[in-house]
Design a protein around this motif. Sequence first.
Motif, mmCIF file in Angstrom:
data_model
loop_
_atom_site.group_PDB
_atom_site.id
_atom_site.type_symbol
_atom_site.label_atom_id
_atom_site.label_comp_id
_atom_site.label_asym_id
_atom_site.label_seq_id
_atom_site.Cartn_x
_atom_site.Cartn_y
_atom_site.Cartn_z
ATOM 1 N N LYS A 101 -80.985 -16.802 11.439
ATOM 2 C CA LYS A 101 -82.138 -16.029 10.972
ATOM 3 C C LYS A 101 -82.303 -16.129 9.463
ATOM 4 N N SER A 116 -72.832 -13.260 10.727
ATOM 5 C CA SER A 116 -72.956 -11.919 11.293
ATOM 6 C C SER A 116 -73.455 -11.995 12.736
ATOM 7 N N HIS A 117 -73.285 -10.892 13.449
ATOM 8 C CA HIS A 117 -73.776 -10.819 14.826
ATOM 9 C C HIS A 117 -75.308 -10.864 14.873
ATOM 10 N N LYS A 118 -75.947 -10.608 13.741
ATOM 11 C CA LYS A 118 -77.414 -10.671 13.676
ATOM 12 C C LYS A 118 -77.910 -12.094 13.396
ATOM 13 N N ASN A 120 -77.144 -14.010 10.810
ATOM 14 C CA ASN A 120 -77.325 -14.276 9.389
ATOM 15 C C ASN A 120 -76.063 -14.966 8.870
#
Length: 186
Positions: A101, A116-118, A120
């Motif tokens: 992302k 990160s888990h998002k 990023n």
Amino acid sequence: ERWISSSLARCSNFQSPYAEDELGSGDTIPYLGRDLKLVKRENHSEVDSVTLEGDTLAVSHGSFKNGILELALEQWYRAEAARLINERADRLSSQMGIHCKRIVIRGQKTRWGSCSHKKNLSFNWKLIMAPEPVIDYVVIHELAHLKEMNHSKRFWELVAQHCHRWRECRKWLRQHEANLAANLCP
């Protein structure tokens, strides 16, 4: 205990070339695995500048005043790291069929990159001092975490598929981490 001992030995053997003096014209700084020579340039504009010219880094005269050279160099390094790492991540993520992302350039003390888990990715700006294959390895390593959020056998197989010399690159990072992690000045 063994890891701590070897890490302390590596750090105690490291001697920063800037431990006693501030950087000056004629000194060298690392960039993409090679040394650049700092050169003071007269700059008739009001804006201080840092410009790469082959194996020379031309820095405006004003940046050598009042100890702001290290700050100017860090800004330049950060901009170069953002440019190169984003470029590499775009190309490598396409090849790997993986997309993140967002990419952020930071000044982490103990990490070269993180995921990160998002989805990023963060990268240390000091990577710009390492050779390009090492930078590619770190980018591939973090991109691989988007598929495998661990260091399992499948994770390392994915890394090896896209970075055949990953062991050499990881070894290079471990051998030079104290030099890369050291600040440009005391």
